[in-house]
Design an enzyme around this catalytic site. Structure first.
Site, PDB file in Angstrom:
ATOM      1  CB  CYS A   1      29.814  -0.834 -32.926  1.00 48.90           C
ATOM      2  SG  CYS A   1      31.025  -2.153 -32.765  1.00 48.90           S
TER       3      CYS A   1
ATOM      4  CG  HIS B   1      -2.110  -0.868   1.095  1.00 50.13           C
ATOM      5  ND1 HIS B   1      -2.744  -1.403   2.184  1.00 50.13           N
ATOM      6  CD2 HIS B   1      -2.782  -1.307   0.015  1.00 50.13           C
ATOM      7  CE1 HIS B   1      -3.771  -2.142   1.766  1.00 50.13           C
ATOM      8  NE2 HIS B   1      -3.806  -2.095   0.452  1.00 50.13           N
TER       9      HIS B   1
END
Length: 795
Positions: free
Chosen positions: A743, A416
């Protein structure tokens, strides 16, 4: 079922009946009508509450008390709310109303064929569970109630719980009219829970709508939602219900029904179920899938992400859905950060980790520790305090609103207080286990609740306030350039990553529209931040220097772009480069051709460097575990054989780095041997990153540094042989469900090469910062052209 004035059965109500039966009741009716397995029951309607207040003549008295409350005075709020509850509990239950409740309860006993059936009596506020506000259990629930008189008593208790301090304070701060909110009581068959918990059909912490989060523990779900126990946590990929993240907690406490009388009691799991259950995963893989399917079905009913309570009955083994309501704390993927803070831990700041736990409400805050051991102490909390407590509890809401952040020993990310923390925008870490023990009253700390880490002191760098700085950033306060860059950048299916070498310059580029760092070179850390050969450090007993500096450099980047991934390529110096570091001449050989010599993985497994590689591994582990930066992944350079990769994997495991859903291991695909054995390698790692420069050099037999051959056109990634090698790598990766990246500058230099990569299905491209925006536009155009051509060709 008979005709009633104040009673509605679940099959009689649906989502349109919130004004009558509140959010819980309406949702239970909607679920029942849609075939979801819900424990049977009925609602005592909000009309009953209103008539009770009217008949009892309590309205004026309650209003006078409310108008006299000082809502920021915790003691006054508690005292006045108690007066209201006493008025309600002291009034008589209207006779006709009581008759209907008793008849409905007896009818429920007849339906289930159980005399004195145990029921749960749940509060269902008429403003609760609405899309714009989560009351998060602000009213009470009573379990294991049996007998008509007890049911009546607890219905009245539910009415009274509308006026608890936390519920009243919450309504006041959320601008709800206290007297327009009424309360229905839900009376529902109790489930004898073997295990229970909560489920979110979107990740409430990251706001990812493509994930499901399940929290589970032994016994009644009250233990999970109240924060008494740190539950097991499972993150599921929604489409296929694959578990992508799993955290199995030490479940020391559970809540069970009392042996005699009504109510529940906390017991030790080791005593009640046996010591083996404490650390055991409490949900089977099949039960996880069943829950995930139920969550998807319920989300389909409501057409929005749902917060669901569930339980598995230990007698029938049937899954019951206890309630469902909309998730109200999703932030659209944005983090909730304290307005006075920024990303911590720049290069100069030493990071001293004091505690770690689960990130329950994202954000970063700095303040002094205030430890609360008892609810009676919450009046001590002042604005800006870091509230430290044993367990989360909704009664702390008034104090939490004042706190800069909340840290607890127990509790899960769906308790809660965690939900309320997210709604109020308060950073919150739960489940630290020892926060109250290791943090001292009054000490200054930084709570990084985005990653679940508490640091000693203020690790947030001071903002520059020079006139020049102010002038250069004056236009970004209302509309951050980072947001502008992302809004203007085109959307691409192919991820656009960025290459990075020097960690200290990440702030210069972090606003660019990239999806992560696809190649973080560590060589700059070795040369600029360390400057000493790793094996010389080992030899002289200074290995910790490399661990600290390397982790510092990686942390600088990973924090700046979190939660976007950072793929760190481990050291890829060649022997001639390593010799340039202090002590390098003592430990490095002289090679005639270092480019294809002792580098990458062959170095890591050599007795002459293994100890140095282990220092690199320890730095990675420190970044991920001590600093909570799980967005950091590893990449191994210049891999040649599967057997050397196996040996590296053994080293990684021995250093506590094991592949998982949150720790990806990629390899550079630079050597033709990886291409020829692509399927074997794909089964050993999580992804390939194609080093197009080295791959072209080795496929074509061309020195990439040769100006003569380059000018003659020999060094070109677009060569048919190189493209065929790339195609093989992509297909092998995808065959085994792995990712494939590239890359290099090829995609941004050659639009036709970018188009080739997109058509072949490359998952991502990692390019230098200066070409990120251009490459994203280029790839977007390529993807659109492919789609357009497909449409045209289909006509």
């Amino acid at each position: 079922m008979g005709t009633y004035t104040y009673i509605r059965w679940f099959p009689e109500i649906n989502r349109n009946d919130i004004p009558l039966v509140g959010g819980k009741g309406a949702n239970l009716g909607e679920l029942t009508q849609n075939g979801v397995v819900v424990p049977p029951g009925f609602c005592v309607t909000a009309l009953a509450y209103r008539d009770f207040i009217r008949v009892s003549g309590l309205g004026a008295s309650i209003e006078n008390i409310i108008q006299s409350i000082d809502f920021e005075n915790t003691d006054d709020l508690s005292q006045k709310c108690e007066e209201i509850r006493n008025l309600i509990m002291g009034a008589s239950f209207p006779q006709e109303m009581a008759k209907e409740v008793k008849e409905a309860y007896n009818s429920l006993c007849a339906q289930t064929k159980i005399d004195n059936l145990q029921v749960a009596v749940r509060s269902s506020a008429t403003a609760e569970d609405l899309p714009d506000a989560s009351f998060a259990g602000q009213q009470d629930t009573y379990l294991h109630i049996s007998g008509t008189e007890e049911v009546l008593k607890h219905v009245q208790k539910c009415w009274a719980s509308l006026w608890t301090a936390r519920a009243t304070y919450y309504r006041e701060k959320q601008d709800f009219n206290h007297f327009e909110v009424a309360l229905s009581a839900v009376v529902q068959k109790m489930v004898r829970s073997e295990k229970s918990g909560v489920m979110f059909t979107a990740n409430p912490v990251t706001s990812d709508i493509n994930q499901i989060m399940i929290n589970a523990s032994w016994g009644l779900g009250e233990a999970v939602v109240s924060g008494v126990v740190t539950p097991d946590e499972f993150i599921l990929e929604k489409d296929h219900l694959d578990v992508v993240e799993k955290n199995i907690a030490e479940k020391n406490t559970m809540i069970v029904e009392k042996n005699s009388g009504i109510g529940t009691v906390k017991v030790a799991v080791k005593d009640f179920l046996g010591p083996d259950k404490v650390k055991m995963q409490c949900l089977s893989d099949m039960e996880i899938i069943i829950l995930g399917k139920a969550g998807k079905a319920i989300e389909a009913i409501y057409k929005s992400p749902q917060d669901i309570e569930w339980a598995l009955d230990k007698e029938t083994k049937e899954l019951y859905i206890l309630q469902a309501r909309p998730i109200t704390t999703l932030k659209g993927g944005e983090e909730s950060v304290d307005q006075n803070t920024a990303a911590p831990a720049q290069k100069e700041v030493k990071l001293d980790v004091l505690a770690r736990g689960l990130a329950a409400s994202p954000g970063i805050a700095v303040g002094k520790v205030l430890i609360i051991h008892d609810l009676n102490e919450i009046a001590r909390v002042k604005d800006g305090d870091i509230l430290i407590t044993g367990m989360t509890n909704p009664d702390m809401v008034p104090a939490m609103r004042k706190a800069a952040a909340v840290v607890t020993d127990e509790g899960g990310r769906t308790c809660h207080a965690a939900i309320v923390s997210r709604e109020l925008g308060i950073p919150c870490i739960v489940g630290t286990k020892n926060g109250t023990a290791v943090l001292s009253e009054g000490m200054l700390v930084t709570v990084d609740a985005t990653r679940g880490v508490v640091f000693n002191g203020n690790v947030i760098p001071e903002k520059k306030d020079s006139a020049k700085e102010t002038a250069s950033h004056s236009d970004t306060a209302a509309f951050p350039i980072e947001d502008l860059a992302y809004q203007l950048a085109p959307i691409t299916g192919t991820k656009i990553y960025m290459n990075l070498g020097e960690p200290s310059i990440i702030d210069r580029y972090k606003q660019l529209p990239f999806d992560g760092i696809g190649l973080m070179r560590t060589e700059f850390i070795f040369t600029n931040m360390v400057g000493i050969h790793p094996m010389y450090l080992v030899k002289t007993g200074q290995g910790k220097l490399l661990v600290d500096k390397m982790s510092e450099g990686i942390t600088t980047v990973a924090q700046a772009i979190y939660p976007r991934p950072v793929v760190v390529r481990m050291s890829d110096f060649r022997t001639n480069e390593f010799r340039g570091l202090k002590g390098g001449e003592e430990v490095e050989p002289v090679e005639n051709n270092p480019m294809i010599g002792w580098r990458g993985v062959s170095r890591y497994i050599s007795p002459e460097y293994e100890a140095g590689f282990r220092l690199e591994c320890q730095a990675m582990r420190k970044v991920r575990e001590e600093y909570g930066l799980v967005n950091v992944w590893m990449m191994l350079p210049f891999v040649r054989t599967t057997w050397e990769l196996e040996r590296v994997l053994d080293i990684l495991r021995s250093e506590g780095l094991e592949r998982s859903s949150s720790f990806k291991l990629w390899i550079m695909a630079e050597v033709p041997s990886v291409v020829f054995a692509a399927e074997e390698f794909a089964q050993m790692v999580d992804g390939f990153s194609i080093g197009s420069n080295d791959l072209t050099q080795l496929v074509m037999g061309v020195d990439r540094d040769s100006g003569i051959l380059n000018n003659m056109g020999y060094f070109d990634e677009r060569n048919i042989s190189v493209q065929r090698a790339i195609r093989i790598l992509i297909q092998a990766a995808h065959k085994y469900g792995k990712t494939c990246s590239i890359c290099g500058q090829g995609p941004s230099l050659y639009p036709d090469f970018a188009e080739f990569l997109v058509k072949e299905g490359i998952d991502s491209m990692s390019v230098n910062p200066d070409t990120v925006a251009y490459t994203r536009k280029l790839v977007a155009a390529v993807e659109q052209r492919i789609i357009l051509n497909s449409i045209r060709n289909s006509k």
